[in-house]
Write a protein that holds these residues in place. Structure first.
Motif, short mmCIF file in Angstrom:
data_model
loop_
_atom_site.label_atom_id
_atom_site.label_comp_id
_atom_site.label_asym_id
_atom_site.label_seq_id
_atom_site.Cartn_x
_atom_site.Cartn_y
_atom_site.Cartn_z
N SER A 149 4.45 43.19 20.87
CA SER A 149 4.10 42.16 20.22
C SER A 149 5.18 41.10 19.64
O SER A 149 6.93 41.38 19.84
CB SER A 149 3.96 43.13 19.06
OG SER A 149 4.59 43.74 18.51
N ILE A 150 5.35 40.24 18.40
CA ILE A 150 6.18 39.51 18.16
C ILE A 150 7.45 40.17 17.51
O ILE A 150 8.26 40.25 17.08
CB ILE A 150 5.79 38.88 17.00
CG1 ILE A 150 6.18 37.81 16.88
CG2 ILE A 150 4.85 38.85 15.78
CD1 ILE A 150 7.13 36.25 17.90
N SER A 177 6.49 32.41 21.44
CA SER A 177 7.62 32.09 19.92
C SER A 177 8.39 33.32 20.44
O SER A 177 9.58 32.56 19.66
CB SER A 177 6.27 32.35 18.96
OG SER A 177 5.61 32.90 18.73
N MET A 178 8.16 34.49 21.25
CA MET A 178 9.05 35.30 20.97
C MET A 178 10.36 34.84 21.78
O MET A 178 10.50 34.24 22.83
CB MET A 178 8.53 36.35 21.93
CG MET A 178 9.90 37.35 21.59
SD MET A 178 8.74 38.94 22.35
CE MET A 178 8.35 39.49 20.65
N PRO A 229 4.75 37.20 23.76
CA PRO A 229 4.26 35.98 22.63
C PRO A 229 4.69 34.79 23.18
O PRO A 229 6.31 34.32 23.82
CB PRO A 229 4.24 36.20 21.46
CG PRO A 229 4.27 37.51 21.14
CD PRO A 229 4.61 38.44 22.46
#
Length: 131
Positions: A6-7, A29-30, A27
């Motif tokens: 998870s983020i 964006s990670m 993700p």
């Protein structure tokens, strides 16, 4: 078998019976540092590079059921990976692909930037037709 990060760096194991593929899902964006920290903190492994991670075989083995058939299938997965050079020489870690989720908002600039900076770096330029 899939590890979903998870983020915030928490790791969840999914599809423990799917032993024909091994991946880490994160993700888009990670950051790679956050992904690496999440894997290390939970003793799951470490990021090798942008699109691969080295996962601890013992940690993965502990996630599955205790029945003999699952253990046989899990060991066959590790044997297959070893035969392809996807394990460390001592077989304590196995290489897994990192899959990045697509941004549901449609803004995948970070993912596209990552791909352009790694996968196609140094790739030959397309040839123009001489017609």
């Amino acid at each position: 078998m899939k590890l979903e990060v998870s983020i915030d760096g928490r790791v969840e194991v999914l599809d423990v019976h799917a032993l024909t593929a091994l991946s880490v899902r994160a993700p888009a964006s990670m950051s790679l540092d956050t992904l690496d920290a999440g894997l290390r903190e939970g003793a799951w492994g470490e990021c090798a590079e942008l699109d691969h991670a080295w996962l601890e075989v013992a940690a993965l083995s502990e996630c599955g059921p205790t029945d003999e058939q699952w253990r046989t299938d899990f060991n066959a997965m590790i044997d297959y990976a070893d035969g392809r050079g996807w394990t460390r020489s001592d077989r304590t870690q196995v290489r897994a692909h990192i899959e990045y989720d697509v941004d549901p908002s449609g803004s995948d600039d970070l993912l596209i930037s990552r791909l352009l900076s790694t996968r196609w770096q140094g790739a030959p330029k397309p040839r123009r037709s001489s017609r």
